[in-house]
Scaffold this motif. Structure first.
Motif, PDB file in Angstrom:
ATOM      1  N   GLY A  59       0.819  -1.212   0.000  1.00 18.11           N
ATOM      2  CA  GLY A  59       0.000   0.000   0.000  1.00 18.11           C
ATOM      3  C   GLY A  59       0.848   1.255   0.000  1.00 18.11           C
ATOM      4  O   GLY A  59       0.491   2.263  -0.617  1.00 18.11           O
ATOM      5  N   CYS A  60       1.998   1.199   0.649  1.00 18.83           N
ATOM      6  CA  CYS A  60       2.913   2.344   0.650  1.00 18.83           C
ATOM      7  C   CYS A  60       3.497   2.554  -0.742  1.00 18.83           C
ATOM      8  O   CYS A  60       3.560   3.682  -1.231  1.00 18.83           O
ATOM      9  CB  CYS A  60       4.019   2.138   1.681  1.00 18.83           C
ATOM     10  N   LEU A  61       3.920   1.469  -1.391  1.00 19.49           N
ATOM     11  CA  LEU A  61       4.449   1.585  -2.756  1.00 19.49           C
ATOM     12  C   LEU A  61       3.397   2.154  -3.705  1.00 19.49           C
ATOM     13  O   LEU A  61       3.706   3.013  -4.536  1.00 19.49           O
ATOM     14  CB  LEU A  61       4.916   0.224  -3.268  1.00 19.49           C
ATOM     15  N   MET A  62       2.158   1.696  -3.578  1.00 17.53           N
ATOM     16  CA  MET A  62       1.101   2.201  -4.457  1.00 17.53           C
ATOM     17  C   MET A  62       0.765   3.654  -4.147  1.00 17.53           C
ATOM     18  O   MET A  62       0.499   4.439  -5.068  1.00 17.53           O
ATOM     19  CB  MET A  62      -0.136   1.306  -4.371  1.00 17.53           C
ATOM     20  N   THR A  63       0.785   4.037  -2.874  1.00 16.13           N
ATOM     21  CA  THR A  63       0.549   5.436  -2.513  1.00 16.13           C
ATOM     22  C   THR A  63       1.628   6.323  -3.119  1.00 16.13           C
ATOM     23  O   THR A  63       1.346   7.390  -3.678  1.00 16.13           O
ATOM     24  CB  THR A  63       0.512   5.605  -0.979  1.00 16.13           C
ATOM     25  N   ILE A 101      13.965   5.238  -2.466  1.00 19.55           N
ATOM     26  CA  ILE A 101      12.861   4.858  -3.342  1.00 19.55           C
ATOM     27  C   ILE A 101      12.648   5.994  -4.336  1.00 19.55           C
ATOM     28  O   ILE A 101      12.465   7.144  -3.939  1.00 19.55           O
ATOM     29  CB  ILE A 101      11.568   4.605  -2.525  1.00 19.55           C
ATOM     30  N   GLU A 102      12.704   5.685  -5.617  1.00 24.68           N
ATOM     31  CA  GLU A 102      12.525   6.692  -6.663  1.00 24.68           C
ATOM     32  C   GLU A 102      11.497   6.218  -7.682  1.00 24.68           C
ATOM     33  O   GLU A 102      11.328   5.013  -7.878  1.00 24.68           O
ATOM     34  CB  GLU A 102      13.832   6.960  -7.405  1.00 24.68           C
ATOM     35  N   THR A 115      -5.083  12.847 -18.462  1.00 25.36           N
ATOM     36  CA  THR A 115      -3.640  12.695 -18.660  1.00 25.36           C
ATOM     37  C   THR A 115      -3.284  11.250 -18.336  1.00 25.36           C
ATOM     38  O   THR A 115      -3.686  10.728 -17.295  1.00 25.36           O
ATOM     39  CB  THR A 115      -2.856  13.653 -17.740  1.00 25.36           C
ATOM     40  N   PHE A 116      -2.535  10.609 -19.233  1.00 26.19           N
ATOM     41  CA  PHE A 116      -2.144   9.211 -19.072  1.00 26.19           C
ATOM     42  C   PHE A 116      -0.649   9.141 -18.768  1.00 26.19           C
ATOM     43  O   PHE A 116       0.164   9.712 -19.501  1.00 26.19           O
ATOM     44  CB  PHE A 116      -2.458   8.426 -20.352  1.00 26.19           C
ATOM     45  N   VAL A 117      -0.303   8.435 -17.678  1.00 34.55           N
ATOM     46  CA  VAL A 117       1.071   8.383 -17.188  1.00 34.55           C
ATOM     47  C   VAL A 117       1.461   6.924 -16.945  1.00 34.55           C
ATOM     48  O   VAL A 117       0.634   6.119 -16.523  1.00 34.55           O
ATOM     49  CB  VAL A 117       1.204   9.174 -15.863  1.00 34.55           C
ATOM     50  N   ARG A 118       2.741   6.610 -17.182  1.00 41.92           N
ATOM     51  CA  ARG A 118       3.272   5.303 -16.781  1.00 41.92           C
ATOM     52  C   ARG A 118       4.625   5.534 -16.118  1.00 41.92           C
ATOM     53  O   ARG A 118       5.302   6.526 -16.387  1.00 41.92           O
ATOM     54  CB  ARG A 118       3.404   4.361 -17.959  1.00 41.92           C
ATOM     55  N   GLY A 119       5.007   4.599 -15.247  1.00 39.51           N
ATOM     56  CA  GLY A 119       6.277   4.787 -14.571  1.00 39.51           C
ATOM     57  C   GLY A 119       6.798   3.525 -13.917  1.00 39.51           C
ATOM     58  O   GLY A 119       6.163   2.463 -13.949  1.00 39.51           O
ATOM     59  N   LEU A 120       7.962   3.683 -13.297  1.00 44.29           N
ATOM     60  CA  LEU A 120       8.641   2.594 -12.622  1.00 44.29           C
ATOM     61  C   LEU A 120       9.189   3.112 -11.301  1.00 44.29           C
ATOM     62  O   LEU A 120       9.855   4.144 -11.266  1.00 44.29           O
ATOM     63  CB  LEU A 120       9.786   2.065 -13.491  1.00 44.29           C
ATOM     64  N   VAL A 121       8.919   2.372 -10.220  1.00 44.16           N
ATOM     65  CA  VAL A 121       9.475   2.683  -8.907  1.00 44.16           C
ATOM     66  C   VAL A 121      10.666   1.771  -8.690  1.00 44.16           C
ATOM     67  O   VAL A 121      10.590   0.553  -8.944  1.00 44.16           O
ATOM     68  CB  VAL A 121       8.432   2.472  -7.784  1.00 44.16           C
ATOM     69  N   THR A 122      11.769   2.363  -8.211  1.00 43.37           N
ATOM     70  CA  THR A 122      12.970   1.585  -7.912  1.00 43.37           C
ATOM     71  C   THR A 122      13.382   1.772  -6.456  1.00 43.37           C
ATOM     72  O   THR A 122      13.036   2.778  -5.827  1.00 43.37           O
ATOM     73  CB  THR A 122      14.147   1.997  -8.826  1.00 43.37           C
ATOM     74  N   ARG A 126      16.943  -0.722  -8.099  1.00 38.77           N
ATOM     75  CA  ARG A 126      16.357  -2.027  -8.435  1.00 38.77           C
ATOM     76  C   ARG A 126      14.853  -1.863  -8.667  1.00 38.77           C
ATOM     77  O   ARG A 126      14.154  -1.335  -7.814  1.00 38.77           O
ATOM     78  CB  ARG A 126      16.627  -2.980  -7.266  1.00 38.77           C
ATOM     79  N   PRO A 127      14.297  -2.290  -9.798  1.00 41.80           N
ATOM     80  CA  PRO A 127      12.855  -2.147 -10.034  1.00 41.80           C
ATOM     81  C   PRO A 127      12.021  -2.892  -8.983  1.00 41.80           C
ATOM     82  O   PRO A 127      12.285  -4.067  -8.705  1.00 41.80           O
ATOM     83  CB  PRO A 127      12.640  -2.774 -11.417  1.00 41.80           C
ATOM     84  N   VAL A 128      11.040  -2.187  -8.386  1.00 45.68           N
ATOM     85  CA  VAL A 128      10.171  -2.820  -7.390  1.00 45.68           C
ATOM     86  C   VAL A 128       8.684  -2.711  -7.731  1.00 45.68           C
ATOM     87  O   VAL A 128       7.891  -3.507  -7.240  1.00 45.68           O
ATOM     88  CB  VAL A 128      10.432  -2.283  -5.957  1.00 45.68           C
ATOM     89  N   LEU A 129       8.290  -1.733  -8.561  1.00 46.26           N
ATOM     90  CA  LEU A 129       6.870  -1.578  -8.913  1.00 46.26           C
ATOM     91  C   LEU A 129       6.757  -0.900 -10.265  1.00 46.26           C
ATOM     92  O   LEU A 129       7.366   0.143 -10.514  1.00 46.26           O
ATOM     93  CB  LEU A 129       6.143  -0.727  -7.859  1.00 46.26           C
ATOM     94  N   ASN A 130       5.979  -1.510 -11.143  1.00 43.75           N
ATOM     95  CA  ASN A 130       5.619  -0.922 -12.423  1.00 43.75           C
ATOM     96  C   ASN A 130       4.214  -0.348 -12.261  1.00 43.75           C
ATOM     97  O   ASN A 130       3.373  -0.982 -11.646  1.00 43.75           O
ATOM     98  CB  ASN A 130       5.636  -2.027 -13.489  1.00 43.75           C
ATOM     99  N   PHE A 131       3.944   0.856 -12.801  1.00 42.18           N
ATOM    100  CA  PHE A 131       2.613   1.443 -12.608  1.00 42.18           C
ATOM    101  C   PHE A 131       2.183   2.278 -13.804  1.00 42.18           C
ATOM    102  O   PHE A 131       3.011   2.728 -14.595  1.00 42.18           O
ATOM    103  CB  PHE A 131       2.563   2.300 -11.331  1.00 42.18           C
ATOM    104  N   SER A 132       0.879   2.453 -13.917  1.00 43.80           N
ATOM    105  CA  SER A 132       0.307   3.384 -14.890  1.00 43.80           C
ATOM    106  C   SER A 132      -0.985   3.928 -14.295  1.00 43.80           C
ATOM    107  O   SER A 132      -1.600   3.302 -13.431  1.00 43.80           O
ATOM    108  CB  SER A 132       0.045   2.706 -16.235  1.00 43.80           C
TER     109      SER A 132
END
Length: 142
Positions: A59-63, A101-102, A115-122, A126-132
């Protein structure tokens, strides 16, 4: 929403949105800036972000990824307010306490109302979460 520059600490020179109490005071604080690679959002993983298994709570990563949607898109949102209307994510790995965490990403399309956005949390690179996600743009209420 007006960003405020941080004047001390690890994220000195970055910006944050202190008027967002959940993202700033409870889950974060989370920070953002523009560097030579574009928009980046970041925070340092603390014990309060971990689950019982010793990795960052999903939940923290998604927030944070929701915060990053707006950090990535905010240059195109002057004078408007945004709401997340769609969000998807995939967990790739666990982030640990103390890691940086970035999130980085791209605005895929900016229309008049969406507005449509995609990204990657590292975590320490190290990749930890892919999101859009999709942001609905609204004029602020008077």
């Amino acid at each position: 929403m007006v960003a405020t520059e941080v004047t001390e600490g690890e994220f000195k020179g970055w910006q944050t949105w202190p008027e967002e109490p959940f993202e700033h005071d409870t889950a974060g604080p989370f920070y953002m800036r523009t560097d030579d690679q574009g928009q980046v959002a970041a925070f340092r993983a603390q014990r309060k972000h971990m689950n019982a298994g010793g990795v960052m709570h999903g939940g923290c990563l998604m927030t944070f990824a929701d915060f990053a949607l707006f950090a990535i898109a905010h240059h195109g949102m002057e004078g408007v307010y945004g709401l997340t209307v769609a969000f998807t994510s995939e967990f790739l790995d666990g982030a640990k306490e103390g890691e940086l965490i970035e999130a980085r990403g791209d605005v895929l399309r900016q229309g008049r109302s969406l507005t449509f956005v995609r990204g990657l949390v590292t975590a320490d690179g190290r990749p930890v979460l892919n999101f859009s996600g999709t942001i609905k743009l609204r004029k602020p209420k008077p």
